[in-house]
Design a protein around this motif. Sequence first.
Motif, PDB file in Angstrom:
ATOM      1  N   GLU A 103       0.870  -1.186   0.000  1.00  0.00           N
ATOM      2  CA  GLU A 103       0.000   0.000   0.000  1.00  0.00           C
ATOM      3  C   GLU A 103       0.899   1.226   0.000  1.00  0.00           C
ATOM      4  OE1 GLU A 103      -3.870  -0.770   2.380  1.00  0.00           O
ATOM      5  OE2 GLU A 103      -2.266  -1.780   3.489  1.00  0.00           O
ATOM      6  N   GLY A 104       1.056   1.810  -1.200  1.00  0.00           N
ATOM      7  CA  GLY A 104       1.995   2.922  -1.322  1.00  0.00           C
ATOM      8  C   GLY A 104       3.404   2.406  -1.079  1.00  0.00           C
ATOM      9  N   ASN A 105       4.121   3.040  -0.154  1.00  0.00           N
ATOM     10  CA  ASN A 105       5.487   2.623   0.170  1.00  0.00           C
ATOM     11  C   ASN A 105       5.537   1.598   1.300  1.00  0.00           C
ATOM     12  OD1 ASN A 105       6.591   4.328  -1.761  1.00  0.00           O
ATOM     13  ND2 ASN A 105       6.670   6.056  -0.344  1.00  0.00           N
ATOM     14  N   ALA A 106       4.397   1.236   1.829  1.00  0.00           N
ATOM     15  CA  ALA A 106       4.346   0.322   2.978  1.00  0.00           C
ATOM     16  C   ALA A 106       3.907  -1.071   2.550  1.00  0.00           C
ATOM     17  CB  ALA A 106       3.378   0.868   4.027  1.00  0.00           C
ATOM     18  N   GLU A 107       4.299  -2.045   3.352  1.00  0.00           N
ATOM     19  CA  GLU A 107       3.799  -3.403   3.208  1.00  0.00           C
ATOM     20  C   GLU A 107       3.105  -3.739   4.514  1.00  0.00           C
ATOM     21  OE1 GLU A 107       6.188  -6.416   1.585  1.00  0.00           O
ATOM     22  OE2 GLU A 107       6.191  -5.370  -0.321  1.00  0.00           O
ATOM     23  N   ASN A 108       1.816  -4.029   4.435  1.00  0.00           N
ATOM     24  CA  ASN A 108       1.018  -4.228   5.646  1.00  0.00           C
ATOM     25  C   ASN A 108       0.583  -5.678   5.776  1.00  0.00           C
ATOM     26  OD1 ASN A 108       1.073  -1.448   6.463  1.00  0.00           O
ATOM     27  ND2 ASN A 108      -0.274  -1.052   4.742  1.00  0.00           N
ATOM     28  N   PHE A 109       0.357  -6.075   7.024  1.00  0.00           N
ATOM     29  CA  PHE A 109       0.010  -7.445   7.367  1.00  0.00           C
ATOM     30  C   PHE A 109      -1.409  -7.467   7.918  1.00  0.00           C
ATOM     31  CE2 PHE A 109      -0.056 -11.147  10.174  1.00  0.00           C
ATOM     32  CZ  PHE A 109       0.554 -12.108   9.386  1.00  0.00           C
ATOM     33  N   TYR A 110      -2.252  -8.352   7.363  1.00  0.00           N
ATOM     34  CA  TYR A 110      -3.658  -8.438   7.769  1.00  0.00           C
ATOM     35  C   TYR A 110      -3.987  -9.855   8.211  1.00  0.00           C
ATOM     36  CZ  TYR A 110      -4.299  -3.920   5.532  1.00  0.00           C
ATOM     37  OH  TYR A 110      -4.206  -2.601   5.204  1.00  0.00           O
ATOM     38  N   ILE A 111      -4.903  -9.945   9.171  1.00  0.00           N
ATOM     39  CA  ILE A 111      -5.446 -11.235   9.580  1.00  0.00           C
ATOM     40  C   ILE A 111      -6.967 -11.148   9.551  1.00  0.00           C
ATOM     41  CG2 ILE A 111      -3.472 -11.893  11.003  1.00  0.00           C
ATOM     42  CD1 ILE A 111      -5.273 -11.192  13.486  1.00  0.00           C
ATOM     43  N   ARG A 112      -7.580 -12.305   9.588  1.00  0.00           N
ATOM     44  CA  ARG A 112      -9.040 -12.374   9.642  1.00  0.00           C
ATOM     45  C   ARG A 112      -9.426 -12.752  11.060  1.00  0.00           C
ATOM     46  NH1 ARG A 112     -12.893 -10.273   6.255  1.00  0.00           N
ATOM     47  NH2 ARG A 112     -14.783 -11.458   6.532  1.00  0.00           N
ATOM     48  N   THR A 113     -10.285 -11.961  11.663  1.00  0.00           N
ATOM     49  CA  THR A 113     -10.803 -12.219  12.993  1.00  0.00           C
ATOM     50  C   THR A 113     -12.318 -12.143  12.913  1.00  0.00           C
ATOM     51  OG1 THR A 113      -8.861 -11.181  13.976  1.00  0.00           O
ATOM     52  CG2 THR A 113     -10.746 -11.486  15.402  1.00  0.00           C
ATOM     53  N   GLY A 114     -12.984 -13.302  13.122  1.00  0.00           N
ATOM     54  CA  GLY A 114     -14.434 -13.324  12.973  1.00  0.00           C
ATOM     55  C   GLY A 114     -14.803 -12.967  11.551  1.00  0.00           C
ATOM     56  N   ASN A 115     -15.630 -11.941  11.401  1.00  0.00           N
ATOM     57  CA  ASN A 115     -16.067 -11.532  10.066  1.00  0.00           C
ATOM     58  C   ASN A 115     -15.383 -10.247   9.600  1.00  0.00           C
ATOM     59  OD1 ASN A 115     -17.289  -9.675  11.700  1.00  0.00           O
ATOM     60  ND2 ASN A 115     -19.321  -9.880  10.803  1.00  0.00           N
ATOM     61  N   SER A 116     -14.216  -9.947  10.185  1.00  0.00           N
ATOM     62  CA  SER A 116     -13.549  -8.707   9.796  1.00  0.00           C
ATOM     63  C   SER A 116     -12.065  -8.922   9.504  1.00  0.00           C
ATOM     64  CB  SER A 116     -13.713  -7.645  10.885  1.00  0.00           C
ATOM     65  OG  SER A 116     -13.053  -8.053  12.065  1.00  0.00           O
ATOM     66  N   THR A 117     -11.554  -8.058   8.655  1.00  0.00           N
ATOM     67  CA  THR A 117     -10.139  -8.038   8.296  1.00  0.00           C
ATOM     68  C   THR A 117      -9.474  -6.975   9.144  1.00  0.00           C
ATOM     69  OG1 THR A 117     -10.623  -8.774   6.058  1.00  0.00           O
ATOM     70  CG2 THR A 117      -8.544  -7.603   6.391  1.00  0.00           C
ATOM     71  N   ARG A 118      -8.384  -7.375   9.836  1.00  0.00           N
ATOM     72  CA  ARG A 118      -7.719  -6.455  10.764  1.00  0.00           C
ATOM     73  C   ARG A 118      -6.251  -6.281  10.417  1.00  0.00           C
ATOM     74  NH1 ARG A 118     -11.288  -5.211  15.311  1.00  0.00           N
ATOM     75  NH2 ARG A 118     -13.173  -6.302  14.664  1.00  0.00           N
ATOM     76  N   PRO A 119      -5.774  -5.032  10.384  1.00  0.00           N
ATOM     77  CA  PRO A 119      -4.334  -4.824  10.201  1.00  0.00           C
ATOM     78  C   PRO A 119      -3.629  -5.043  11.539  1.00  0.00           C
ATOM     79  CG  PRO A 119      -5.440  -2.715  10.414  1.00  0.00           C
ATOM     80  CD  PRO A 119      -6.512  -3.775  10.439  1.00  0.00           C
ATOM     81  N   LEU A 120      -2.414  -5.555  11.481  1.00  0.00           N
ATOM     82  CA  LEU A 120      -1.619  -5.702  12.695  1.00  0.00           C
ATOM     83  C   LEU A 120      -0.465  -4.722  12.648  1.00  0.00           C
ATOM     84  CD1 LEU A 120      -1.336  -9.577  13.233  1.00  0.00           C
ATOM     85  CD2 LEU A 120      -3.090  -8.007  14.057  1.00  0.00           C
ATOM     86  N   THR A 121      -0.076  -4.237  13.820  1.00  0.00           N
ATOM     87  CA  THR A 121       1.127  -3.416  13.907  1.00  0.00           C
ATOM     88  C   THR A 121       2.327  -4.330  13.648  1.00  0.00           C
ATOM     89  OG1 THR A 121       1.484  -3.842  16.259  1.00  0.00           O
ATOM     90  CG2 THR A 121       0.056  -1.951  15.675  1.00  0.00           C
ATOM     91  N   THR A 122       3.494  -3.755  13.477  1.00  0.00           N
ATOM     92  CA  THR A 122       4.695  -4.555  13.261  1.00  0.00           C
ATOM     93  C   THR A 122       4.921  -5.515  14.418  1.00  0.00           C
ATOM     94  OG1 THR A 122       5.682  -2.773  11.960  1.00  0.00           O
ATOM     95  CG2 THR A 122       7.180  -4.456  12.834  1.00  0.00           C
ATOM     96  N   LYS A 123       4.807  -5.022  15.644  1.00  0.00           N
ATOM     97  CA  LYS A 123       5.000  -5.870  16.825  1.00  0.00           C
ATOM     98  C   LYS A 123       3.971  -7.011  16.848  1.00  0.00           C
ATOM     99  CE  LYS A 123       5.084  -5.742  21.852  1.00  0.00           C
ATOM    100  NZ  LYS A 123       4.917  -4.936  23.049  1.00  0.00           N
ATOM    101  N   GLU A 124       2.710  -6.685  16.588  1.00  0.00           N
ATOM    102  CA  GLU A 124       1.665  -7.706  16.579  1.00  0.00           C
ATOM    103  C   GLU A 124       1.902  -8.743  15.479  1.00  0.00           C
ATOM    104  OE1 GLU A 124      -2.161  -5.062  18.170  1.00  0.00           O
ATOM    105  OE2 GLU A 124      -1.637  -5.058  16.036  1.00  0.00           O
ATOM    106  N   ALA A 125       2.347  -8.281  14.304  1.00  0.00           N
ATOM    107  CA  ALA A 125       2.603  -9.191  13.185  1.00  0.00           C
ATOM    108  C   ALA A 125       3.737 -10.155  13.512  1.00  0.00           C
ATOM    109  CB  ALA A 125       2.918  -8.401  11.921  1.00  0.00           C
ATOM    110  N   ILE A 126       4.766  -9.661  14.177  1.00  0.00           N
ATOM    111  CA  ILE A 126       5.885 -10.526  14.569  1.00  0.00           C
ATOM    112  C   ILE A 126       5.416 -11.578  15.561  1.00  0.00           C
ATOM    113  CG2 ILE A 126       8.072 -10.579  15.846  1.00  0.00           C
ATOM    114  CD1 ILE A 126       8.656  -7.815  14.505  1.00  0.00           C
ATOM    115  N   GLU A 127       4.669 -11.175  16.555  1.00  0.00           N
ATOM    116  CA  GLU A 127       4.174 -12.123  17.557  1.00  0.00           C
ATOM    117  C   GLU A 127       3.203 -13.130  16.941  1.00  0.00           C
ATOM    118  OE1 GLU A 127       5.326 -12.609  20.655  1.00  0.00           O
ATOM    119  OE2 GLU A 127       6.775 -11.072  20.070  1.00  0.00           O
ATOM    120  N   PHE A 128       2.327 -12.645  16.083  1.00  0.00           N
ATOM    121  CA  PHE A 128       1.389 -13.535  15.400  1.00  0.00           C
ATOM    122  C   PHE A 128       2.148 -14.570  14.583  1.00  0.00           C
ATOM    123  CE2 PHE A 128      -1.121 -14.860  11.758  1.00  0.00           C
ATOM    124  CZ  PHE A 128      -2.350 -15.169  12.325  1.00  0.00           C
ATOM    125  N   SER A 129       3.138 -14.120  13.827  1.00  0.00           N
ATOM    126  CA  SER A 129       3.921 -15.010  12.971  1.00  0.00           C
ATOM    127  C   SER A 129       4.660 -16.065  13.789  1.00  0.00           C
ATOM    128  CB  SER A 129       4.919 -14.211  12.131  1.00  0.00           C
ATOM    129  OG  SER A 129       4.241 -13.369  11.230  1.00  0.00           O
TER     130      SER A 129
END
Length: 134
Positions: A103-129
Amino acid sequence: NTQNKAMEQVIVKTVAAFLNTEGGTLLIGIDDTGTALGLEDDYKTLGKRPDRDGFENFLTTLLLDQFGKESSPLIRVTFHDVAGKDICRVAVKASPKAVYVSEGNAENFYIRTGNSTRPLTTKEAIEFSKQHWK
């Protein structure tokens, strides 16, 4: 009767979120209440191939350009007639690795929670991964 880039981005984010979690199904041409709207207006934006085939080609190109061709076995596009309207079903399997959305100059990480798509912060994405892809 014109392409909606914002809606395309919603589709990309949703598919990325499915890839990053447990997979899932996205229905295109159905509104949030379950009413079939169809894809006929979308077909009109495709130029030479204003039909299911053209839409599948457009959608597949959109997704594989974003996620890489190696994601191809994880995404299946089919069409169905619902109340006389063409509906697109995108069945997504979970990815064996993290998938990002440019998205533009950024690369963002998304997960699905229930019926919604949620972006994760860098810290959250690392922990999730760490937890998701051991």
